[in-house]
Scaffold this active site. Structure first.
Site, PDB file in Angstrom:
ATOM      1  CD  GLU A  64      -1.346  -0.557   3.483  1.00  0.00           C
ATOM      2  OE1 GLU A  64      -2.164  -1.323   3.444  1.00  0.00           O
ATOM      3  OE2 GLU A  64      -0.993  -0.053   4.686  1.00  0.00           O
ATOM      4  CE1 TYR A 100       6.740  -0.025  -4.828  1.00  0.00           C
ATOM      5  CE2 TYR A 100       4.948   1.358  -4.261  1.00  0.00           C
ATOM      6  CZ  TYR A 100       6.283   0.716  -3.658  1.00  0.00           C
ATOM      7  OH  TYR A 100       6.548   0.967  -2.757  1.00  0.00           O
TER       8      TYR A 100
HETATM    9  C1  LIG Z   1      10.427   5.276  -4.497  1.00  0.00           C
HETATM   10  C2  LIG Z   1      11.839   5.220  -4.490  1.00  0.00           C
HETATM   11  C3  LIG Z   1      12.278   3.903  -3.961  1.00  0.00           C
HETATM   12  C4  LIG Z   1      12.167   5.250  -6.093  1.00  0.00           C
HETATM   13  O1  LIG Z   1      13.736   4.855  -6.215  1.00  0.00           O
HETATM   14  P1  LIG Z   1      14.638   5.631  -7.515  1.00  0.00           P
HETATM   15  O2  LIG Z   1      15.893   5.004  -7.303  1.00  0.00           O
HETATM   16  O3  LIG Z   1      14.304   7.040  -7.410  1.00  0.00           O
HETATM   17  O4  LIG Z   1      13.712   5.006  -8.755  1.00  0.00           O
HETATM   18  P2  LIG Z   1      14.441   4.683 -10.141  1.00  0.00           P
HETATM   19  O5  LIG Z   1      15.258   5.695 -10.484  1.00  0.00           O
HETATM   20  O6  LIG Z   1      14.756   3.205 -10.193  1.00  0.00           O
HETATM   21  O7  LIG Z   1      13.081   4.880 -11.040  1.00  0.00           O
HETATM   22  C5  LIG Z   1      12.241   3.847 -11.237  1.00  0.00           C
HETATM   23  C6  LIG Z   1      10.943   4.172 -11.656  1.00  0.00           C
HETATM   24  O8  LIG Z   1      10.213   4.852 -10.829  1.00  0.00           O
HETATM   25  C7  LIG Z   1       9.400   5.728 -11.326  1.00  0.00           C
HETATM   26  N1  LIG Z   1       9.887   7.084 -10.873  1.00  0.00           N
HETATM   27  C8  LIG Z   1      10.795   7.505 -10.234  1.00  0.00           C
HETATM   28  N2  LIG Z   1      10.915   8.732  -9.677  1.00  0.00           N
HETATM   29  C9  LIG Z   1       9.512   8.963 -10.213  1.00  0.00           C
HETATM   30  C10 LIG Z   1       9.115  10.441 -10.107  1.00  0.00           C
HETATM   31  N3  LIG Z   1       9.889  11.337  -9.135  1.00  0.00           N
HETATM   32  N4  LIG Z   1       7.844  10.641 -10.567  1.00  0.00           N
HETATM   33  C11 LIG Z   1       7.448   9.685 -11.275  1.00  0.00           C
HETATM   34  N5  LIG Z   1       7.942   8.264 -11.214  1.00  0.00           N
HETATM   35  C12 LIG Z   1       9.012   8.071 -10.882  1.00  0.00           C
HETATM   36  C13 LIG Z   1       9.561   5.759 -12.878  1.00  0.00           C
HETATM   37  O9  LIG Z   1       8.639   4.921 -13.578  1.00  0.00           O
HETATM   38  C14 LIG Z   1      11.007   5.279 -12.723  1.00  0.00           C
HETATM   39  O10 LIG Z   1      11.262   4.464 -14.104  1.00  0.00           O
HETATM   40  P3  LIG Z   1      11.914   5.311 -15.281  1.00  0.00           P
HETATM   41  O11 LIG Z   1      12.991   6.120 -14.807  1.00  0.00           O
HETATM   42  O12 LIG Z   1      12.188   4.395 -16.271  1.00  0.00           O
HETATM   43  O13 LIG Z   1      10.857   6.267 -15.859  1.00  0.00           O
HETATM   44  C15 LIG Z   1      12.364   6.407  -4.153  1.00  0.00           C
HETATM   45  O14 LIG Z   1      11.830   7.667  -4.560  1.00  0.00           O
HETATM   46  C16 LIG Z   1      12.144   6.663  -2.569  1.00  0.00           C
HETATM   47  O15 LIG Z   1      13.045   6.016  -1.828  1.00  0.00           O
HETATM   48  N6  LIG Z   1      11.245   7.229  -2.281  1.00  0.00           N
HETATM   49  C17 LIG Z   1      10.976   7.679  -0.586  1.00  0.00           C
HETATM   50  C18 LIG Z   1      10.710   6.275   0.002  1.00  0.00           C
HETATM   51  C19 LIG Z   1       9.140   5.991  -0.521  1.00  0.00           C
HETATM   52  O16 LIG Z   1       8.435   6.763  -0.742  1.00  0.00           O
HETATM   53  N7  LIG Z   1       9.332   4.531  -0.518  1.00  0.00           N
HETATM   54  C20 LIG Z   1       7.786   3.831  -1.207  1.00  0.00           C
HETATM   55  C21 LIG Z   1       7.056   3.874  -0.043  1.00  0.00           C
HETATM   56  S1  LIG Z   1       7.480   2.584   1.346  1.00  0.00           S
END
Ligand SMILES: CC(C)(COP(=O)(O)OP(=O)(O)OC[C@H]1O[C@@H](n2cnc3c(N)ncnc32)[C@H](O)[C@@H]1OP(=O)(O)O)[C@@H](O)C(=O)NCCC(=O)NCCS
Length: 151
Positions: free
Chosen positions: A104, A116
């Site tokens: 979630e 996701y």
């Molecule tokens: C969610 C999280 C883990 C993603 O990590 P990340 O290293 O930035 O992700 P990636 O660079 O591998 O991106 C993977 C995909 O996520 C999506 N994504 C990443 N950042 C995004 C943004 N700012 N807006 C929309 N989609 C996004 C895209 O689909 C992306 O794929 P693409 O680069 O081919 O478009 C990171 O933003 C995070 O740690 N957030 C804070 C903690 C959190 O909210 N965790 C989830 C709930 S517990």
């Protein structure tokens, strides 16, 4: 850059806690995080050139998993590490005979929802007003799941 993984355990609490407080605007409490570093929870710390940059944690009940936390150091976000981490997490899940993964997420968390969806999760439903929101309001939870191939 070399990416490695270390199994979650209470002995590694400090590395998980440092990331938890950096990555989440509303981090878990220390005791909540600590209790998720042991059964029925499991997960891994992701290291880049030996430095912790992210982690994931699952709760497992029989063949059902819930992704309870995943995060990447804000300084490293947007570079593909989140995608790499979730792919690793799901590969480990398959090795542990998990059949389905639930999660979630806050409806406003576009980065996580994007990650996701890209990984194949489908939205199942909304839980209205589930999370405390900004300025005393409430925010919906998006419920998602992914069937895992048997492996
Ligand atoms: C969610 C999280 C883990 C993603 O990590 P990340 O290293 O930035 O992700 P990636 O660079 O591998 O991106 C993977 C995909 O996520 C999506 N994504 C990443 N950042 C995004 C943004 N700012 N807006 C929309 N989609 C996004 C895209 O689909 C992306 O794929 P693409 O680069 O081919 O478009 C990171 O933003 C995070 O740690 N957030 C804070 C903690 C959190 O909210 N965790 C989830 C709930 S517990």
């Amino acid at each position: 850059m070399a990416v490695t993984y270390q199994a979650a355990s209470p002995q590694r609490f400090n590395a998980f806690w440092a990331l938890e407080t950096k990555c989440h605007p509303q981090p878990w409490s220390e005791s909540n995080l600590y209790s998720c570093l042991m059964k029925p929870y499991w997960g891994e710390l992701m290291l880049q050139d030996g430095k912790p940059v992210g982690f994931y944690l699952f709760q497992q009940v029989l063949d059902e998993l819930t992704l309870v936390n995943i995060c990447v150091d804000p300084a490293q976000q947007g570079n593909g590490l989140g995608g790499q981490l979730l792919t690793q997490a799901l590969a480990q899940a398959q090795q542990r005979q998990a059949a389905v993964c639930f999660l979630e997420v806050r409806a406003s968390n576009a980065a996580a929802i994007g990650l996701y969806q890209k990984t194949g999760f489908n939205q199942d439903s909304l839980r209205k007003g589930y999370y405390p929101g900004a300025n005393g309001g409430r925010e919906d939870a998006v419920l998602m799941s992914l069937q895992l191939p048997s492996g």
